[in-house]
Every structure is written in structure tokens, then in C-alpha cells.
Design an enzyme around this catalytic site. Structure first.
Site, mmCIF file in Angstrom:
data_model
loop_
_atom_site.group_PDB
_atom_site.id
_atom_site.type_symbol
_atom_site.label_atom_id
_atom_site.label_comp_id
_atom_site.label_asym_id
_atom_site.label_seq_id
_atom_site.Cartn_x
_atom_site.Cartn_y
_atom_site.Cartn_z
ATOM 1 N N ALA A 34 -0.913 3.158 -4.715
ATOM 2 C CA ALA A 34 -0.958 3.258 -6.178
ATOM 3 C C ALA A 34 -1.639 4.532 -6.677
ATOM 4 O O ALA A 34 -1.256 5.090 -7.704
ATOM 5 C CB ALA A 34 -1.674 2.043 -6.750
ATOM 6 N N PHE A 58 -3.007 -1.952 -9.528
ATOM 7 C CA PHE A 58 -3.094 -3.393 -9.739
ATOM 8 C C PHE A 58 -4.529 -3.875 -9.886
ATOM 9 O O PHE A 58 -4.862 -4.592 -10.824
ATOM 10 C CB PHE A 58 -2.392 -4.110 -8.580
ATOM 11 C CG PHE A 58 -2.031 -5.533 -8.902
ATOM 12 C CD1 PHE A 58 -1.118 -5.817 -9.909
ATOM 13 C CD2 PHE A 58 -2.612 -6.574 -8.214
ATOM 14 C CE1 PHE A 58 -0.792 -7.127 -10.220
ATOM 15 C CE2 PHE A 58 -2.286 -7.892 -8.512
ATOM 16 C CZ PHE A 58 -1.372 -8.168 -9.516
ATOM 17 N N ARG A 59 -5.408 -3.425 -9.006
ATOM 18 C CA ARG A 59 -6.714 -4.059 -8.932
ATOM 19 C C ARG A 59 -7.897 -3.276 -9.481
ATOM 20 O O ARG A 59 -8.967 -3.841 -9.667
ATOM 21 C CB ARG A 59 -7.038 -4.411 -7.467
ATOM 22 C CG ARG A 59 -6.324 -5.648 -7.051
ATOM 23 C CD ARG A 59 -6.493 -5.913 -5.564
ATOM 24 N NE ARG A 59 -5.367 -6.691 -5.088
ATOM 25 C CZ ARG A 59 -5.203 -7.980 -5.315
ATOM 26 N NH1 ARG A 59 -6.096 -8.657 -5.987
ATOM 27 N NH2 ARG A 59 -4.141 -8.602 -4.876
ATOM 28 N N ASP A 61 7.870 2.912 -8.644
ATOM 29 C CA ASP A 61 8.170 3.674 -9.853
ATOM 30 C C ASP A 61 9.224 4.768 -9.660
ATOM 31 O O ASP A 61 9.622 5.423 -10.628
ATOM 32 C CB ASP A 61 6.876 4.303 -10.405
ATOM 33 C CG ASP A 61 6.081 5.022 -9.316
ATOM 34 O OD1 ASP A 61 6.697 5.728 -8.485
ATOM 35 O OD2 ASP A 61 4.846 4.868 -9.291
ATOM 36 N N HIS A 68 7.953 -1.724 -1.067
ATOM 37 C CA HIS A 68 7.856 -2.806 -2.056
ATOM 38 C C HIS A 68 9.006 -2.747 -3.069
ATOM 39 O O HIS A 68 8.913 -3.320 -4.149
ATOM 40 C CB HIS A 68 6.509 -2.771 -2.782
ATOM 41 C CG HIS A 68 5.352 -3.133 -1.894
ATOM 42 N ND1 HIS A 68 4.041 -2.898 -2.234
ATOM 43 C CD2 HIS A 68 5.320 -3.727 -0.673
ATOM 44 C CE1 HIS A 68 3.254 -3.321 -1.248
ATOM 45 N NE2 HIS A 68 4.007 -3.821 -0.296
ATOM 46 N N CYS A 77 25.702 -12.956 -6.853
ATOM 47 C CA CYS A 77 26.825 -12.165 -6.319
ATOM 48 C C CYS A 77 26.376 -10.783 -5.821
ATOM 49 O O CYS A 77 27.177 -10.013 -5.329
ATOM 50 C CB CYS A 77 27.939 -12.031 -7.364
ATOM 51 S SG CYS A 77 27.548 -10.901 -8.726
ATOM 52 N N SER A 80 -6.511 2.135 -0.538
ATOM 53 C CA SER A 80 -7.769 1.808 0.145
ATOM 54 C C SER A 80 -7.503 1.124 1.477
ATOM 55 O O SER A 80 -8.417 0.848 2.236
ATOM 56 C CB SER A 80 -8.594 0.885 -0.739
ATOM 57 O OG SER A 80 -7.844 -0.291 -0.985
ATOM 58 N N ILE A 88 -5.283 13.474 -5.067
ATOM 59 C CA ILE A 88 -4.273 13.735 -4.031
ATOM 60 C C ILE A 88 -3.544 15.053 -4.315
ATOM 61 O O ILE A 88 -3.342 15.872 -3.420
ATOM 62 C CB ILE A 88 -3.279 12.569 -3.955
ATOM 63 C CG1 ILE A 88 -4.040 11.299 -3.614
ATOM 64 C CG2 ILE A 88 -2.217 12.817 -2.912
ATOM 65 C CD1 ILE A 88 -3.276 10.049 -3.940
HETATM 66 ZN ZN LIG Z 1 26.391 -11.962 -10.346
#
Ligand SMILES: [Zn+2]
Length: 264
Positions: free
Chosen positions: A43, A54-55, A129, A144, A155, A216, A256
Site C-alpha cells: 500500500a 488499510f490499517r 489501483d 489481490h 457467465c 510492513s 519509495i
Molecule cells: Zn453474466
């Protein structure tokens, strides 16, 4: 030049003795010497583009607001929520994870440049993202998934980035079959995408240098992948402490983009 070390201990001692300037030189020496560099990112790579993680203190975990107050943050991004209360998941997703207009930052662009120069084999990212691709990177393994892709749960017709965000239905509906269209992100309770994860393992196992940035390594996936690395040089760039620092040649507690930009 970085010498060949007789032992792991000698190597650790050498890298620990370096000043900031010497670390920048060592970073370039490692990059020059390495033939298969891989970047594993979390992240922290995207927070400089304004995407909350997130955290951390300002992360999504602590900022779900009154609308979602009665739900655990993990639940809002879980497969349970998707199938039991899809309208809640889609409401949360649309309000918090629309990254269509977000722009890549220095770190993304530098990594794309490294790949173009033949200095980087590929990127493994936990982020959803799509910013690495926007910056021009080609070999990006999204372990992810991506908030910029979606597909029908029945479908499997694929829909683009806009479909879920612009659908007027609380639960987006597949025009082809009438079932739910879901984001192609890995939710809590789901297994990682086979292909991306398999490619990620191969990248790491073939790497002679691994750069870990913006994570981390507290969460299982990234840590598990990092442990698959048996190459020569490990470099860690993260604002906070990370778990594998003892094994790293170079550790930078810094931005970074700033550190990657030291690479010439
Ligand atoms: Zn469908």
C-alpha cells in the site's frame, strides 16, 4: 565495488556500517550487478498518490464513517458481505475504492523506467489501483486483483473499470445474463488469483535481487512471497519498520519514490 562476502555476518556488518551516501552508492552497485531484479510492493507505494492504505492511522480501516459504523472493516471487503449483503459491499466499494482518476507517482514511473531499461523483470503488487500499468509497467502481477476490472459471477463476461461505478443499480447486473457483476479484487475469505500468484512465485524464485517497498510484511501474502526469495540481495524501502530487516542488505526508512530515484 561490493565485494564477495565470506559469511552472512560479514555481509550484514558491511551494509550496516554504511552512511546514507554510501548506501545510495551501494544501491546502484547492487542494481548494476543484478540481472533479475523484482519489486514487491504494498500500500505504501500508492499512498503518495493519495490512495489510503488499510490499517494506518488515516487508512480505510479507521475511517469507515457512520454509514458503515456497524460493520467490521474486513467484513466490508469480504466474500461473506458480497454474497449476503451485496448492496453494502457495492456502496462501500463505490465510495472508497474508485481509483479511476488517481495518477501514478514517482515510484510508479521510476519502476516503469527500470523495466524499460531492462533493469527490472517485473512487479508484484498487493495494490488494486492499476497505477503501475498507468505509469507504463508491463509485467505487473496483481496478487489481490484490480478494482479496474469486473466480471459477471455467472457467465464470466468481463466488464471494464467503469461498469460497477457507473451502474445505477445498487447491485450491478450483467446485461448478458442478469446475474451480479463483481469487482475483480480478492476479498477477505477468497483465495488469491492463481495465475498472478503463480507468476509472482516464479518471478521471486528467479530473482537475484528483490526490492520490497511500502509494506510492513505483517500480512501473510507479501511475507510468504518474500520468504520464497533466495537470491543475492534484498533491499527494503518502507517508512516504518518491517519484519525482514534483519535479512536485508539495505534498509531505507524513507519515501519509495525518493529512494528509487537514487538509481541512475
Ligand atoms: Zn453474466
Amino acid at each position: 565495488m561490493i565485494k564477495e562476502f565470506l559469511s552472512q555476518r560479514e555481509k550484514e556488518k558491511y551494509f550496516r556500517s554504511l552512511s546514507e551516501e554510501q548506501k545510495a552508492v551501494a544501491l546502484n552497485e547492487i542494481v548494476d550487478q543484478s540481472e533479475h531484479i523484482v519489486f514487491l510492493g504494498g500500500a505504501g507505494v500508492s499512498t503518495e498518490s493519495g490512495i489510503p492504505d488499510f490499517r494506518s492511522k488515516n487508512g480505510l480501516y479507521h475511517k469507515k464513517g457512520r454509514r458503515f459504523a456497524r460493520y467490521q472493516p474486513e467484513y466490508l471487503l469480504s466474500s461473506d458481505c458480497l454474497y449476503r449483503k451485496p448492496e453494502v459491499l457495492f456502496d462501500y466499494f463505490r465510495r472508497n475504492l474508485d481509483c479511476r482518476a488517481v495518477k501514478p507517482n514517482t515510484a510508479h514511473y521510476k519502476l516503469a523506467w527500470m523495466e524499460q531499461k531492462g533493469k527490472l523483470d517485473g512487479i508484484i503488487t498487493q495494490n488494486i489501483d492499476g497505477l503501475h500499468q498507468k505509469a507504463g509497467s508491463r509485467n505487473v502481477q496483481e496478487i489481490h486483483g484490480s478494482a479496474l476490472r469486473s466480471h459477471c459471477v455467472s457467465c464470466w463476461t468481463e466488464y471494464g473499470a467503469d461498469f460497477i461505478f457507473e451502474s445505477k443499480d445498487p447491485i450491478p447486473v450483467c446485461p448478458a445474463c442478469g446475474k451480479m457483476v463483481r469487482p475483480e479484487v480478492t476479498l477477505y475469505g477468497e483465495v488469491l488469483p492463481d495465475e498472478a500468484y503463480g507468476n509472482a512465485i516464479h518471478l521471486i524464485q528467479d530473482a537475484d535481487c528483490l526490492i520490497i517497498g511500502g509494506t510492513s510484511l505483517e500480512v501473510g501474502t507479501a511475507a510468504g512471497l518474500a520468504h520464497q526469495f533466495h537470491g543475492k540481495h534484498l533491499i527494503i524501502i518502507n517508512k516504518g519498520k518491517t519484519k525482514m530487516e534483519g535479512k536485508a542488505d539495505l534498509v531505507f526508512h524513507d519515501s519509495i519514490g525518493k529512494i528509487l530515484n537514487l538509481i541512475e
